[in-house]
Design a protein around this motif. Structure first.
Motif, PDB file in Angstrom:
ATOM      1  N   GLY A 174       0.801  -1.223   0.000  1.00 21.43           N
ATOM      2  CA  GLY A 174       0.000   0.000   0.000  1.00 21.43           C
ATOM      3  C   GLY A 174       0.827   1.263   0.000  1.00 21.43           C
ATOM      4  N   CYS A 175       2.140   1.144   0.043  1.00 20.65           N
ATOM      5  CA  CYS A 175       2.983   2.340   0.065  1.00 20.65           C
ATOM      6  C   CYS A 175       4.393   1.943  -0.344  1.00 20.65           C
ATOM      7  CB  CYS A 175       3.006   2.961   1.463  1.00 20.65           C
ATOM      8  SG  CYS A 175       3.952   1.987   2.669  1.00 20.65           S
ATOM      9  N   SER A 224       7.166   2.216   3.882  1.00 16.27           N
ATOM     10  CA  SER A 224       7.080   1.377   5.096  1.00 16.27           C
ATOM     11  C   SER A 224       6.121   1.947   6.139  1.00 16.27           C
ATOM     12  CB  SER A 224       8.460   1.186   5.732  1.00 16.27           C
ATOM     13  OG  SER A 224       9.341   0.649   4.797  1.00 16.27           O
ATOM     14  N   CYS A 256       2.321   1.913   5.736  1.00 16.18           N
ATOM     15  CA  CYS A 256       0.900   1.547   5.752  1.00 16.18           C
ATOM     16  C   CYS A 256       0.596   0.245   6.485  1.00 16.18           C
ATOM     17  CB  CYS A 256       0.371   1.481   4.326  1.00 16.18           C
ATOM     18  SG  CYS A 256       0.910   0.019   3.413  1.00 16.18           S
ATOM     19  N   GLY A 257       1.540  -0.689   6.509  1.00 24.05           N
ATOM     20  CA  GLY A 257       1.304  -1.964   7.200  1.00 24.05           C
ATOM     21  C   GLY A 257       0.474  -2.974   6.419  1.00 24.05           C
ATOM     22  N   CYS A 307       1.331  -4.806   4.172  1.00 25.59           N
ATOM     23  CA  CYS A 307       2.193  -5.952   3.824  1.00 25.59           C
ATOM     24  C   CYS A 307       2.532  -6.820   5.031  1.00 25.59           C
ATOM     25  CB  CYS A 307       3.486  -5.417   3.223  1.00 25.59           C
ATOM     26  SG  CYS A 307       4.388  -4.391   4.418  1.00 25.59           S
ATOM     27  N   CYS A 319       7.637  -5.499   3.472  1.00 23.65           N
ATOM     28  CA  CYS A 319       8.335  -4.658   2.494  1.00 23.65           C
ATOM     29  C   CYS A 319       9.639  -4.117   3.071  1.00 23.65           C
ATOM     30  CB  CYS A 319       7.446  -3.493   2.051  1.00 23.65           C
ATOM     31  SG  CYS A 319       7.180  -2.253   3.338  1.00 23.65           S
TER      32      CYS A 319
HETATM   33 FE1  FES Z   1       3.267  -0.129   3.142  1.00 32.38          FE
HETATM   34 FE2  FES Z   1       4.829  -2.279   3.577  1.00 32.38          FE
HETATM   35  S1  FES Z   1       3.698  -1.780   1.798  1.00 32.38           S
HETATM   36  S2  FES Z   1       4.366  -0.686   4.953  1.00 32.38           S
END
Ligand code: FES
Ligand code: FES
Length: 194
Positions: free
Chosen positions: A72-73, A76, A78-79, A81, A93
């Motif tokens: 989602g980003c 590191s 958004c969480g 992943c 990620c």
């Molecule tokens: Fe967003 Fe890992 S893709 S924190």
């Protein structure tokens, strides 16, 4: 007379993907060459060839085809992943796949058993803790890891526990309710992951 077959390679220098010249037959490894790693994913041991620069999340999605783990980003933040690595929540990620060699990984696909949702999945569903659902796999994996460390959290502790996961839809209230409901349902029992 020299035939048209494959040219002899002994002593010939070649270029690795890094562009560096590597002596054929020497022990100098090209750092970009794929490596074999062994991981236990959702209870199943897998040995897979992976490029050292591949992120764990990309390995999970594009080589194991477990696409419930989201990206989602690229910061590191958004969480989305989040997976469990040896039982602890990690943002996949932020790791290379080779760093997971020898580890146990649990993804969202590993939670439901025999067609039955895991209690944390049921409580997210019952409490309407999702709208678009993009953040939900990461939110659920974080919840599991968090409740394993703190089985009876206060509301403030839940807010802190899920603060590494962003939800752009729900406003978090129902996610907090789902975590509370999961906590009361699971009690102090250690949670079975798969
Ligand atoms: Fe967003 Fe890992 S893709 S924190
Ligand atoms: Fe849409 Fe959380 S439900 S981002």
């Amino acid at each position: 007379m020299q035939g048209k077959g494959k040219a002899p390679t002994k002593g010939i220098r070649r270029r690795g993907r890094s562009g560096r010249s590597v002596q054929k037959g020497s022990f100098e490894a090209d750092p970009f060459d794929p490596r074999l790693i062994t991981v236990k994913v959702n209870g199943v041991a897998r040995t897979v060839s992976v490029e050292p620069r591949k992120l764990l999340v990309d390995f999970i999605r594009t080589q194991l085809f477990l696409t419930g783990t989201h990206v989602g980003c690229d910061t590191s933040n958004c969480g989305a992943c989040t997976v469990l690595l040896n039982g602890s929540a990690v943002k996949s990620c932020t790791l290379f796949a080779v760093q997971a060699d020898g580890s146990e990984i649990t993804t969202i696909e590993g939670l439901a058993q025999d067609g039955k949702l895991h209690p944390v999945q049921e409580e997210f569903w019952r409490n309407h803790a999702l709208q678009c659902g993009f953040c939900t796999p990461g939110m659920i994996m974080t919840t599991l890891s968090f409740l394993n460390q703190n089985p009876n959290p206060s509301e403030e502790e839940i807010k802190l526990g899920i603060s590494g996961n962003l939800c752009r839809c729900t406003g978090y209230q129902n996610i907090i309710k789902a975590v509370q409901a999961t906590a009361s349902r699971l009690g102090n029992e250690p949670h079975k992951m798969h």
